[in-house]
Design an enzyme around this catalytic site. Structure first.
Site, PDB file in Angstrom:
ATOM      1  N   LYS A  83      -1.419  10.497  -2.635  1.00  0.00           N
ATOM      2  CA  LYS A  83      -0.497   9.393  -2.355  1.00  0.00           C
ATOM      3  C   LYS A  83       0.554   9.350  -3.467  1.00  0.00           C
ATOM      4  O   LYS A  83       0.217   9.382  -4.661  1.00  0.00           O
ATOM      5  CB  LYS A  83      -1.287   8.086  -2.300  1.00  0.00           C
ATOM      6  CG  LYS A  83      -0.639   6.954  -1.548  1.00  0.00           C
ATOM      7  CD  LYS A  83      -1.655   5.820  -1.411  1.00  0.00           C
ATOM      8  CE  LYS A  83      -1.118   4.642  -0.635  1.00  0.00           C
ATOM      9  NZ  LYS A  83      -2.050   3.513  -0.664  1.00  0.00           N
TER      10      LYS A  83
HETATM   11  O1  G3P Z   1      -2.529   0.121  -0.001  1.00  0.00           O
HETATM   12  C1  G3P Z   1      -1.238  -0.319   0.230  1.00  0.00           C
HETATM   13  C2  G3P Z   1      -1.142  -1.675   0.910  1.00  0.00           C
HETATM   14  O2  G3P Z   1      -1.940  -1.706   2.049  1.00  0.00           O
HETATM   15  C3  G3P Z   1      -1.304  -2.866   0.015  1.00  0.00           C
HETATM   16  O3  G3P Z   1      -1.387  -4.056   0.705  1.00  0.00           O
HETATM   17  O4  G3P Z   1      -2.027  -6.441   0.713  1.00  0.00           O
HETATM   18  O5  G3P Z   1      -1.484  -5.323  -1.459  1.00  0.00           O
HETATM   19  O6  G3P Z   1       0.314  -5.827   0.184  1.00  0.00           O
HETATM   20  P1  G3P Z   1      -1.124  -5.497  -0.001  1.00  0.00           P
END
Ligand code: G3P
Length: 218
Positions: A83
């Protein structure tokens, strides 16, 4: 639509993988930090539990550093997906790694233009963050619609749209209606997909009526 789970909690991943409905896992530096474990250990454990792509994110921000970290991450298992942040260096690393046959996930995508350049860099997946756009008062799902439309215009682009920063089942349904390839869901949202109060009510009624018959099936 493929379902990935967005966590580095291996107990949760194990339980969800037992359903046979889990297609992959995504992690990020914040989720690794939350696990309190070393990235190489936790990613190796996840890769052994889930045969699909397991995203492990580099922490370097320069091309050479990313390539050094990617070399370590890709050795963990064949299903590691490296990633990378959506930056010039991240996309350069993406192009090199893709050319070398490594799965890549370009993350922190917040615009259709970024998604287009990520596809041009050959990313296996691009991760638009819908929830974080919603938090700003924008419509994250409009971004998904734009990316799906753009990618559909160019069948040579093989990048899959991986909807990230998902907050609730409606995001999943909307993304599926738009034709997004993958959604990565926090464990609680993945579990919510099963739920409906009428299912619980209906099952309780069936079980009560069945008990009254005195029958058994096996
Ligand atoms: O892993 C990336 C993403 O899904 C993060 O989500 O909830 O931290 O905005 P969030």
């Amino acid at each position: 639509m493929k379902f990935f789970v967005d966590t580095a909690d291996t107990a949760d991943i194990k339980a969800l993988a037992e359903s046979g409905l889990l297609d992959g896992v995504t992690t990020n530096p914040s989720l690794i930090a939350k696990s309190g474990r070393k990235i190489l250990d936790v990613v190796a454990e996840i890769c052994a539990m889930v045969p699909g792509p397991v995203s492990a994110e580099v922490a370097a921000t320069d091309y050479d550093g990313m390539m050094r970290e990617a070399a370590v991450l890709r050795k963990i298992a064949d299903n590691v997906c490296v990633k990378l942040p959506l930056t010039p260096d991240g996309l350069r690393a993406c192009k090199t790694l893709t050319g070398d046959g490594v799965m890549t996930n370009v993350t922190l995508c917040f615009s259709a233009a970024q998604a287009l350049i990520a596809a041009k860099a050959g990313a296996s997946f691009v991760s638009p963050f819908v929830g974080r756009l919603d938090d700003l008062g924008q419509d994250g799902m409009e971004l998904i619609a734009d990316i799906v439309q753009i990618y559909d215009n160019y069948p040579a682009l093989t990048t899959e749209v991986l909807v990230a920063s998902v907050r609730h089942p409606i995001h999943v349904v909307q993304a599926a209606k738009l034709g997004a390839h993958v959604a990565t869901l926090p464990p609680n949202v993945l579990r919510m997909l099963y739920n409906h109060p009428l299912t619980d009510k209906g099952l309780a009624a069936f079980l009560k009526d069945w008990a009254a018959t005195g029958q058994t099936i096996a």
